[in-house]
Scaffold this active site. Sequence first.
Site, PDB file in Angstrom:
ATOM      1  CG  HIS A 144       7.987  53.632  22.510  1.00 42.06           C
ATOM      2  ND1 HIS A 144       9.112  53.702  21.725  1.00 42.06           N
ATOM      3  CD2 HIS A 144       8.405  53.277  23.752  1.00 42.06           C
ATOM      4  CE1 HIS A 144      10.164  53.392  22.462  1.00 42.06           C
ATOM      5  NE2 HIS A 144       9.766  53.132  23.702  1.00 42.06           N
TER       6      HIS A 144
ATOM      7  CG  ASP B 115      12.017  51.598  26.384  1.00 43.42           C
ATOM      8  OD1 ASP B 115      11.542  52.424  25.572  1.00 43.42           O
ATOM      9  OD2 ASP B 115      13.242  51.455  26.564  1.00 43.42           O
TER      10      ASP B 115
END
Length: 138
Positions: free
Chosen positions: A63, A105
Amino acid sequence: MRTLWIVAVWLMGVEGHLYQFENMIYQKTGKFAIIAYSNYGCYCGWGGKGKPQDATDRCCFVHDCCYGRVNGCDPKMGTYSYSFQNGDIVCGGDDPCLRAVCECDRVAANCFAENLKTYNKKYWLSSIIDCKEESEKC
């Protein structure tokens, strides 16, 4: 330092996409991100260094790398468009930068869900000081 930042954001009232990311994680895992993932391993939370401690921590590493590739907007600000369709997160909207943030996300929330069974409480509230190994490259 990262814990202080997370608490400060939480106390201010999470705005924009950070709230959206929290919601995605909750929808996919049933866990509140601010509790379960804000200070986990070497990469979940503010900052990151060292070697990811497990599959969940690797989700955060990936991420972070994804955010590093986003150009044209601040990945931690703004609001993107997304929906849940048949249990899947679907990113939308016309802004390519915000859509890229949403995709980062979405992938992370799915990764957390895929690795729920390996979530290890021993890495929760671990200190980044324990992350001494050389950092991997994205």
